[in-house]
Motif scaffolding. Structure first.
Motif: not given
Length: 161
Positions: A87-92, A112-121, A99-102
């Protein structure tokens, strides 16, 4: 290729019997869907006692942050978070030993992956409805895999379904 077997797909077997069978078949990971239910962490504790096969956890929740502490205690090998439920952006968590995946459904753009790329494996491409067994495989997933590989060539791709 690695195989992650869902522990909730075999409803007739006890968890201990299922784990023994999956371990005998040599699966690489044990997939656990968490449909906004903290009780799955007691299942993960039991899995960790009965099997040395790593846990692949899939969090399907509008408030994934409420699981961060339980995830740290459960010590899974990897955790994917279902994007469509946010419901809002998440900071993992950045200080973690998993490992973290979206995870995204077929209807969601890989953009949508682009905004989480730096946080995801990795990314998890869903081919069926998240958290429900027995769905029909979406053949467009093959095109999405190719598209994702072109855009994010260093990010591993997992497929669920």
């Amino acid at each position: 290729m690695k195989i992650s077997a869902s522990i909730y797909s075999a409803k007739a077997a006890s968890l201990s019997a299922l784990l023994k069978e999956l371990d005998n078949h040599g699966v690489n990971l044990l997939h656990v869907d968490c449909n906004d239910d903290l009780h799955v962490f007691s299942d993960i504790a039991q899995i960790n006692q009965l099997s040395s096969t790593p846990v692949d956890l899939h969090i399907i929740s509008s408030t994934p942050e409420k699981y961060f502490e339980a995830i740290a205690v459960a010590n899974p090998s990897q955790v994917s978070f279902q994007y469509e439920n946010f419901t809002a952006p998440v900071q993992f968590p950045s200080n973690r030993n998993y490992k973290i995946g979206l995870a995204i459904t077929s209807a969601t753009s890989i953009d949508v992956f682009e905004s989480y790329q730096s946080q995801c494996d990795y990314i998890l491409l869903m081919t069926t409805t998240p958290g429900k067994s027995g769905g029909t495989f979406d053949k467009n997933t093959f095109l999405r895999i190719r598209e994702f590989q072109k855009r994010f060539p260093t990010i591993p791709i997992q497929v669920d379904g």
